[in-house]
Design a protein around this motif. Sequence first.
Motif, PDB file in Angstrom:
ATOM      1  N   SER A 167       0.810  -1.213   0.000  1.00 36.07           N
ATOM      2  CA  SER A 167       0.000   0.000   0.000  1.00 36.07           C
ATOM      3  C   SER A 167       0.844   1.264   0.000  1.00 36.07           C
ATOM      4  O   SER A 167       0.490   2.248  -0.631  1.00 36.07           O
ATOM      5  N   MET A 168       1.955   1.235   0.726  1.00 36.05           N
ATOM      6  CA  MET A 168       2.789   2.436   0.811  1.00 36.05           C
ATOM      7  C   MET A 168       3.302   2.835  -0.558  1.00 36.05           C
ATOM      8  O   MET A 168       3.336   4.018  -0.893  1.00 36.05           O
ATOM      9  N   ALA A 169       3.705   1.842  -1.360  1.00 29.90           N
ATOM     10  CA  ALA A 169       4.206   2.145  -2.698  1.00 29.90           C
ATOM     11  C   ALA A 169       3.095   2.743  -3.548  1.00 29.90           C
ATOM     12  O   ALA A 169       3.326   3.686  -4.314  1.00 29.90           O
ATOM     13  N   ASN A 170       1.883   2.220  -3.408  1.00 32.40           N
ATOM     14  CA  ASN A 170       0.767   2.770  -4.179  1.00 32.40           C
ATOM     15  C   ASN A 170       0.496   4.214  -3.777  1.00 32.40           C
ATOM     16  O   ASN A 170       0.268   5.068  -4.624  1.00 32.40           O
ATOM     17  N   ASN A 171       0.515   4.455  -2.449  1.00 32.18           N
ATOM     18  CA  ASN A 171       0.318   5.817  -1.965  1.00 32.18           C
ATOM     19  C   ASN A 171       1.350   6.749  -2.569  1.00 32.18           C
ATOM     20  O   ASN A 171       1.027   7.848  -3.016  1.00 32.18           O
ATOM     21  N   LEU A 172       2.586   6.298  -2.573  1.00 31.83           N
ATOM     22  CA  LEU A 172       3.673   7.126  -3.080  1.00 31.83           C
ATOM     23  C   LEU A 172       3.460   7.445  -4.553  1.00 31.83           C
ATOM     24  O   LEU A 172       3.567   8.601  -4.962  1.00 31.83           O
ATOM     25  N   GLY A 173       3.127   6.426  -5.336  1.00 33.98           N
ATOM     26  CA  GLY A 173       2.933   6.648  -6.766  1.00 33.98           C
ATOM     27  C   GLY A 173       1.826   7.646  -7.028  1.00 33.98           C
ATOM     28  O   GLY A 173       1.974   8.563  -7.840  1.00 33.98           O
ATOM     29  N   TYR A 174       0.726   7.495  -6.304  1.00 35.50           N
ATOM     30  CA  TYR A 174      -0.399   8.398  -6.533  1.00 35.50           C
ATOM     31  C   TYR A 174      -0.049   9.825  -6.105  1.00 35.50           C
ATOM     32  O   TYR A 174      -0.341  10.793  -6.818  1.00 35.50           O
ATOM     33  N   CYS A 175       0.594   9.943  -4.929  1.00 38.69           N
ATOM     34  CA  CYS A 175       0.922  11.286  -4.443  1.00 38.69           C
ATOM     35  C   CYS A 175       1.911  11.974  -5.374  1.00 38.69           C
ATOM     36  O   CYS A 175       1.807  13.181  -5.599  1.00 38.69           O
ATOM     37  N   LEU A 176       2.839  11.215  -5.935  1.00 34.97           N
ATOM     38  CA  LEU A 176       3.771  11.822  -6.889  1.00 34.97           C
ATOM     39  C   LEU A 176       3.018  12.362  -8.099  1.00 34.97           C
ATOM     40  O   LEU A 176       3.331  13.438  -8.608  1.00 34.97           O
ATOM     41  N   ALA A 177       2.021  11.595  -8.546  1.00 33.12           N
ATOM     42  CA  ALA A 177       1.247  12.048  -9.707  1.00 33.12           C
ATOM     43  C   ALA A 177       0.500  13.342  -9.391  1.00 33.12           C
ATOM     44  O   ALA A 177       0.509  14.277 -10.191  1.00 33.12           O
ATOM     45  N   VAL A 178      -0.119  13.400  -8.204  1.00 32.73           N
ATOM     46  CA  VAL A 178      -0.871  14.610  -7.851  1.00 32.73           C
ATOM     47  C   VAL A 178       0.079  15.792  -7.701  1.00 32.73           C
ATOM     48  O   VAL A 178      -0.219  16.907  -8.147  1.00 32.73           O
TER      49      VAL A 178
ATOM     50  N   ARG B 216       9.247   9.094   3.125  1.00 34.33           N
ATOM     51  CA  ARG B 216       8.611   8.332   2.054  1.00 34.33           C
ATOM     52  C   ARG B 216       9.518   7.229   1.541  1.00 34.33           C
ATOM     53  O   ARG B 216       9.070   6.100   1.309  1.00 34.33           O
ATOM     54  N   VAL B 217      10.793   7.552   1.361  1.00 38.75           N
ATOM     55  CA  VAL B 217      11.715   6.530   0.858  1.00 38.75           C
ATOM     56  C   VAL B 217      11.840   5.398   1.868  1.00 38.75           C
ATOM     57  O   VAL B 217      11.816   4.215   1.504  1.00 38.75           O
ATOM     58  N   ILE B 218      11.921   5.745   3.156  1.00 43.35           N
ATOM     59  CA  ILE B 218      12.031   4.699   4.177  1.00 43.35           C
ATOM     60  C   ILE B 218      10.806   3.796   4.117  1.00 43.35           C
ATOM     61  O   ILE B 218      10.904   2.566   4.113  1.00 43.35           O
ATOM     62  N   MET B 219       9.632   4.416   4.021  1.00 45.08           N
ATOM     63  CA  MET B 219       8.402   3.619   3.985  1.00 45.08           C
ATOM     64  C   MET B 219       8.357   2.750   2.731  1.00 45.08           C
ATOM     65  O   MET B 219       8.008   1.574   2.790  1.00 45.08           O
ATOM     66  N   ALA B 220       8.694   3.337   1.591  1.00 47.20           N
ATOM     67  CA  ALA B 220       8.607   2.582   0.338  1.00 47.20           C
ATOM     68  C   ALA B 220       9.560   1.392   0.357  1.00 47.20           C
ATOM     69  O   ALA B 220       9.221   0.311  -0.121  1.00 47.20           O
ATOM     70  N   GLU B 221      10.740   1.591   0.931  1.00 45.56           N
ATOM     71  CA  GLU B 221      11.706   0.480   0.927  1.00 45.56           C
ATOM     72  C   GLU B 221      11.319  -0.586   1.939  1.00 45.56           C
ATOM     73  O   GLU B 221      11.482  -1.776   1.680  1.00 45.56           O
ATOM     74  N   LEU B 222      10.792  -0.163   3.098  1.00 42.60           N
ATOM     75  CA  LEU B 222      10.280  -1.162   4.048  1.00 42.60           C
ATOM     76  C   LEU B 222       9.171  -1.969   3.387  1.00 42.60           C
ATOM     77  O   LEU B 222       9.089  -3.182   3.534  1.00 42.60           O
ATOM     78  N   GLN B 223       8.342  -1.268   2.634  1.00 36.34           N
ATOM     79  CA  GLN B 223       7.242  -1.949   1.970  1.00 36.34           C
ATOM     80  C   GLN B 223       7.748  -2.935   0.928  1.00 36.34           C
ATOM     81  O   GLN B 223       7.192  -4.004   0.761  1.00 36.34           O
ATOM     82  N   ARG B 224       8.826  -2.568   0.251  1.00 33.99           N
ATOM     83  CA  ARG B 224       9.383  -3.484  -0.741  1.00 33.99           C
ATOM     84  C   ARG B 224       9.829  -4.773  -0.073  1.00 33.99           C
ATOM     85  O   ARG B 224       9.578  -5.860  -0.555  1.00 33.99           O
ATOM     86  N   ILE B 225      10.488  -4.630   1.091  1.00 35.08           N
ATOM     87  CA  ILE B 225      10.933  -5.829   1.796  1.00 35.08           C
ATOM     88  C   ILE B 225       9.727  -6.668   2.196  1.00 35.08           C
ATOM     89  O   ILE B 225       9.693  -7.882   1.994  1.00 35.08           O
ATOM     90  N   ALA B 226       8.693  -6.005   2.744  1.00 34.73           N
ATOM     91  CA  ALA B 226       7.517  -6.739   3.204  1.00 34.73           C
ATOM     92  C   ALA B 226       6.853  -7.473   2.049  1.00 34.73           C
ATOM     93  O   ALA B 226       6.473  -8.638   2.171  1.00 34.73           O
ATOM     94  N   SER B 227       6.746  -6.801   0.916  1.00 32.54           N
ATOM     95  CA  SER B 227       6.074  -7.417  -0.228  1.00 32.54           C
ATOM     96  C   SER B 227       6.892  -8.580  -0.780  1.00 32.54           C
ATOM     97  O   SER B 227       6.343  -9.629  -1.127  1.00 32.54           O
ATOM     98  N   HIS B 228       8.215  -8.391  -0.851  1.00 29.30           N
ATOM     99  CA  HIS B 228       9.061  -9.470  -1.370  1.00 29.30           C
ATOM    100  C   HIS B 228       9.074 -10.666  -0.423  1.00 29.30           C
ATOM    101  O   HIS B 228       9.210 -11.799  -0.869  1.00 29.30           O
ATOM    102  N   LEU B 229       8.961 -10.397   0.874  1.00 28.72           N
ATOM    103  CA  LEU B 229       8.917 -11.523   1.815  1.00 28.72           C
ATOM    104  C   LEU B 229       7.722 -12.411   1.511  1.00 28.72           C
ATOM    105  O   LEU B 229       7.831 -13.639   1.493  1.00 28.72           O
ATOM    106  N   ILE B 230       6.574 -11.774   1.268  1.00 24.73           N
ATOM    107  CA  ILE B 230       5.380 -12.559   0.946  1.00 24.73           C
ATOM    108  C   ILE B 230       5.558 -13.244  -0.406  1.00 24.73           C
ATOM    109  O   ILE B 230       5.212 -14.412  -0.580  1.00 24.73           O
ATOM    110  N   ALA B 231       6.140 -12.523  -1.379  1.00 25.50           N
ATOM    111  CA  ALA B 231       6.316 -13.099  -2.711  1.00 25.50           C
ATOM    112  C   ALA B 231       7.198 -14.334  -2.643  1.00 25.50           C
ATOM    113  O   ALA B 231       6.868 -15.383  -3.193  1.00 25.50           O
ATOM    114  N   VAL B 232       8.330 -14.195  -1.942  1.00 26.24           N
ATOM    115  CA  VAL B 232       9.271 -15.307  -1.851  1.00 26.24           C
ATOM    116  C   VAL B 232       8.662 -16.453  -1.056  1.00 26.24           C
ATOM    117  O   VAL B 232       8.735 -17.611  -1.449  1.00 26.24           O
ATOM    118  N   GLY B 233       8.012 -16.101   0.051  1.00 30.42           N
ATOM    119  CA  GLY B 233       7.406 -17.141   0.875  1.00 30.42           C
ATOM    120  C   GLY B 233       6.336 -17.901   0.117  1.00 30.42           C
ATOM    121  O   GLY B 233       6.298 -19.135   0.149  1.00 30.42           O
TER     122      GLY B 233
END
Lengths: 166, 367
Positions: free
Chosen positions: B72-83, B99-116
């Motif tokens: 979700s954080m990455a989606n928020n970031l993408g949308y806010c950048l567009a606005v 924002r960068v900290i959140m986006a990168e934490l989110q990347r780790i969280a998402s990849h953990l689920i993907a890999v798992g």
Amino acid sequence: MKFERYGIGIAKGLRVTFKHLFRRPVTVQYPEQKLHMSRRIRGNELIWDKDKCTGCATCAKTCPQGVIQVITSVDAVENKYVVEKFEVDTGYCISCGLCIEACPYEALYMGYAYERAKYRREDVIQTNEQLLPSADRLRSGYMYPEIAAQLPRQTLLLERITEEEE
Amino acid sequence: MTLKTEPFVLNVGPQHPSTHGVFRMRATLDGEVVVDIEPIFGYLHRGIEKLAEERTYTGVIPLTDRLDYLSSMANNLGYCLAVEKLAGIPVPERAQYIRVIMAELQRIASHLIAVGAFLNDCGAFMTPIVYMIREREKILDLFDMVCGQRLTYNYMRPGGVSQEIPDEFLPALDKFLKQMPGWIDEYDQLLKENEILLARSKGVGTLSQELAISISASGPVLRGSGIKWDIRRADPYSIYERFEFDIPTGTVGDCYDRYRVRVEEMRQSLRILEQARQQIPGGEFRSKVPHLIRPPVGETYAHIEAPKGELGFYLVSDNSIAPYRCHVRAPSLLNVTALRDLMIGWKIADLILIFGSMDICMGEIDR
């Protein structure tokens, strides 16, 4: 499909699994054991400060779901609006917290409690007095750092594990 | 004597635990071999793009949470950048770092689920995914601390973030950064060299470079095929040009490569997090933005490197308080178009594996 190296990789993997046998579980037995929630938790109810509310309905305009309904009448003597009905259909609320952020008079708060399931659908729609703060309806620190400072510290899984290892 | 055989049509999904959501595949089988496959989706369609047209610019942010609900954080970031691009809103320095900290934490969280989930599909039933969900839980704790919600964060706003990070956040982040490399090493030890995993995923579902480019794949799926393409480098948004990180790539583009690329990306994300943690300045967390944003008439496209690939938001404004049109370029949808080419010729058991290696999120495909 060759089965090379005679299972060294499997043995390595099993070592990790074996190590986990001696680690303490990270899960908690929920209804008996409860963790402290985040200080900014957006619990599934709104808390309304009746005295501060002026009936401007900024919250109702901001709400993306349109669950807040504010009905006001004019008090001609004191020349101000009187809130007749402040109704929140929590069944449709997505707990986004935009109303809290929008309120210019700091009259709306997110709830700190999270066990708010209801038995009847009518109970989900909350009006006036049902929205006021009380002993079991604590306010969350979402958007209000001063309230957050009074709430208990959030239990972090991160810290629970570190404490055990150190 | 020859036996008369005929193709068998098997319906995988929509309610199937290995389709990661409500995805349906109509597979035509010749014995055990897949001869044709038809992906069918639309079971999770909520009309988010249409709903966005009748909400204020800020009110769309909770909707973007529900696109790819694992990031979700990455989606928020993408949308806010567009606005911000559309309305010309400046973002304070500190907000950029948060924002960068959140986006990168989110990347780790998402990849953990993907890999798992991928390892789960491989047959390493439940053990790896439960270990990884435990690590993800720590990240969710951090998000919970910052924005009060574990899944639908609704944290970023045009012009910054909704609230200042709490005082206890950065110490907790430090702890996380100290622990996490060890956990990733442990996962590698767990299954990186596992013979069964290697036999099942090496050379399976190979995505060639030409095909990957022609279907405009992005994210780990593209990089697994050996193409060094990352929006954070190719078209730096936010403050990504300040950070040092590598772009891990695979070699042949099989399932194993995609899995390895994700694990390596987690390490790179940790590197970015370390740097962002050290550089984070003080100051405002949000610039002054009017309550109702009215961007000038025009259109814009902003894209970010979401965990699953290039996530783009195309916004059209007619100078009202709601977007005239909001289109989402969802990485999962474009990556999933490779499925047919990848799966034909493989066995039915590999079908699940190849699908798992793509890392699909149905919330994003159907929108």
